[in-house]
Design a protein around this motif. Structure first.
Motif, PDB file in Angstrom:
ATOM      1  N   PHE A  74       4.230   7.310   2.105  1.00  0.00           N
ATOM      2  CA  PHE A  74       4.192   6.054   3.194  1.00  0.00           C
ATOM      3  C   PHE A  74       4.207   4.567   2.537  1.00  0.00           C
ATOM      4  O   PHE A  74       4.081   4.515   1.107  1.00  0.00           O
ATOM      5  CB  PHE A  74       2.892   5.957   4.030  1.00  0.00           C
ATOM      6  N   LEU A  75       4.714   3.588   3.111  1.00  0.00           N
ATOM      7  CA  LEU A  75       4.989   2.356   2.557  1.00  0.00           C
ATOM      8  C   LEU A  75       4.572   1.471   3.721  1.00  0.00           C
ATOM      9  O   LEU A  75       5.145   1.410   4.498  1.00  0.00           O
ATOM     10  CB  LEU A  75       6.279   2.206   1.998  1.00  0.00           C
ATOM     11  N   ASN A  83       7.586   2.693   6.322  1.00  0.00           N
ATOM     12  CA  ASN A  83       7.788   4.283   6.802  1.00  0.00           C
ATOM     13  C   ASN A  83       6.636   4.985   6.251  1.00  0.00           C
ATOM     14  O   ASN A  83       5.673   4.581   5.717  1.00  0.00           O
ATOM     15  CB  ASN A  83       9.020   4.611   5.775  1.00  0.00           C
ATOM     16  N   SER A  84       6.619   6.147   6.921  1.00  0.00           N
ATOM     17  CA  SER A  84       5.580   6.913   6.879  1.00  0.00           C
ATOM     18  C   SER A  84       6.101   8.436   7.257  1.00  0.00           C
ATOM     19  O   SER A  84       6.779   8.846   8.353  1.00  0.00           O
ATOM     20  CB  SER A  84       4.596   6.671   8.070  1.00  0.00           C
ATOM     21  N   GLN A  85       5.737   9.557   6.255  1.00  0.00           N
ATOM     22  CA  GLN A  85       6.167  10.855   6.611  1.00  0.00           C
ATOM     23  C   GLN A  85       5.525  11.420   8.014  1.00  0.00           C
ATOM     24  O   GLN A  85       5.983  12.374   8.521  1.00  0.00           O
ATOM     25  CB  GLN A  85       5.867  11.882   5.340  1.00  0.00           C
ATOM     26  N   ARG A 136      -3.709  13.489  -5.517  1.00  0.00           N
ATOM     27  CA  ARG A 136      -2.614  12.340  -5.028  1.00  0.00           C
ATOM     28  C   ARG A 136      -1.390  12.937  -4.565  1.00  0.00           C
ATOM     29  O   ARG A 136      -0.611  12.456  -3.618  1.00  0.00           O
ATOM     30  CB  ARG A 136      -2.297  11.247  -6.115  1.00  0.00           C
ATOM     31  N   SER A 137      -1.254  14.151  -5.085  1.00  0.00           N
ATOM     32  CA  SER A 137       0.343  14.684  -4.900  1.00  0.00           C
ATOM     33  C   SER A 137       0.280  15.492  -3.368  1.00  0.00           C
ATOM     34  O   SER A 137       1.332  15.433  -2.833  1.00  0.00           O
ATOM     35  CB  SER A 137       0.495  15.850  -5.914  1.00  0.00           C
ATOM     36  N   VAL A 192       0.784  -1.106  -0.175  1.00  0.00           N
ATOM     37  CA  VAL A 192       0.014  -0.144   0.035  1.00  0.00           C
ATOM     38  C   VAL A 192       0.830   1.302  -0.052  1.00  0.00           C
ATOM     39  O   VAL A 192       1.588   1.315   0.640  1.00  0.00           O
ATOM     40  CB  VAL A 192      -1.018   0.064   1.178  1.00  0.00           C
ATOM     41  N   THR A 193       0.784   2.121  -1.140  1.00  0.00           N
ATOM     42  CA  THR A 193       1.562   3.402  -1.316  1.00  0.00           C
ATOM     43  C   THR A 193       0.425   4.534  -1.534  1.00  0.00           C
ATOM     44  O   THR A 193      -0.664   3.945  -2.002  1.00  0.00           O
ATOM     45  CB  THR A 193       2.553   3.329  -2.249  1.00  0.00           C
ATOM     46  N   PRO A 194       0.884   5.607  -1.713  1.00  0.00           N
ATOM     47  CA  PRO A 194      -0.215   6.667  -2.208  1.00  0.00           C
ATOM     48  C   PRO A 194      -0.440   6.373  -3.650  1.00  0.00           C
ATOM     49  O   PRO A 194      -1.633   6.552  -4.193  1.00  0.00           O
ATOM     50  CB  PRO A 194       0.607   8.128  -2.235  1.00  0.00           C
TER      51      PRO A 194
END
Length: 272
Positions: A176-177, A201-203, A170-171, A159-161
């Protein structure tokens, strides 16, 4: 004169399979003795279909061609015309759950656009001056489990954007991953959906991770089909900013009344 009519099955969970016998009692309660013209039981199984509001008017032929689909309709006499004494009276009955011809009993299912329901209805006929009594009682039909053992087919997911659907900006989404796997995509409905996921990871900090179960119902006819997805249940599997790189278990039990084994017929389909 106050009279109550009720149906009680011996099996507490009210779950039956095709070929079994529904056993129970018809319960009558009255302060005084009463006359009746006969007591009967009717077993009905019906599939009711309807289109969502967004499809109304699109498939006009649907309303003309598809009526409630009758799966079973049987009748037995519980008691001949006579007199019931005052107090509480229990009349036992046995009703075989079997169809005629090549009809199939689908599993009980309560959906939004597809509804498969089985009921017992007790009717007590009375004289012209007294109102007939009627009582309905729903029971569940489950399919017999498959004899062949199902071989699980695990599937990995990411799952990613970029993998998200129905996203307009979307931008604007943070990066995240999330990776994980499901232990099986062909599931036995009596067993839970299991697997695990991991936030790599996640911002931004994570507030919650939830798992949503969606059913897909399709109704229609030769003119066309309407396909609608609706939520069945939503469960939280993690709360707060979870540790990155930590495996989080996935465990979801299927709610039997609102899910059923994948079903496909001429006029409707149900899947999850």
């Amino acid at each position: 004169m106050s009279i109550t009519l009720d149906i009680r099955l011996k099996r507490a969970n009210k779950v039956y399979h095709e070929g079994e016998v529904l056993a129970g009692v018809v319960v009558l309660a009255s302060k005084e003795a009463m006359q009746h013209q006969g007591i009967s039981l009717t077993m009905e199984g019906v599939v009711n279909l309807q289109l969502s509001s967004k499809s109304v008017g699109v498939f006009e032929a649907f309303y003309n061609s598809v009526k409630p689909i009758q799966l079973i309709n049987s009748n037995i006499e519980v008691a001949k015309a006579g007199k019931i004494p005052g107090g509480k009276t229990e009349i036992p009955f046995e009703f075989p759950l079997s169809t005629k011809g090549n009809k199939v009993l689908y599993e009980t299912y309560h959906g939004v656009f597809v509804n498969i329901q089985y009921i017992l209805r007790c009717d007590m006929r009375r004289s012209l001056l007294a109102k007939d009594l009627s009582r309905t009682f729903e029971f569940m039909v489950h399919c017999q489990p498959q004899k062949a053992k199902l071989v699980p087919t695990p599937v990995d997911f990411t799952v990613t954007p970029e993998t998200l659907q129905n996203v307009h900006e979307r931008s604007l989404l943070p990066r995240f991953l999330i990776r994980g796997h499901l232990n099986a995509t062909n599931c036995v409905i009596t067993e839970p959906l299991t697997g695990e996921l991991m936030v790599e990871n996640s911002q931004v900090p994570i507030k919650s991770i939830e798992l949503q179960l969606v059913r897909v119902e399709t109704c229609g006819c030769a003119e066309g089909y309407a396909r609608d997805a609706t939520e069945i249940q939503n469960i939280q599997i993690a709360e707060g900013d979870v540790c990155h790189g930590l495996s989080i278990p996935i465990y979801m039990v299927f709610p039997r009344l609102f899910t059923c084994p994948t079903l496909e017929t001429t006029n409707f389909k149900v899947g999850t």
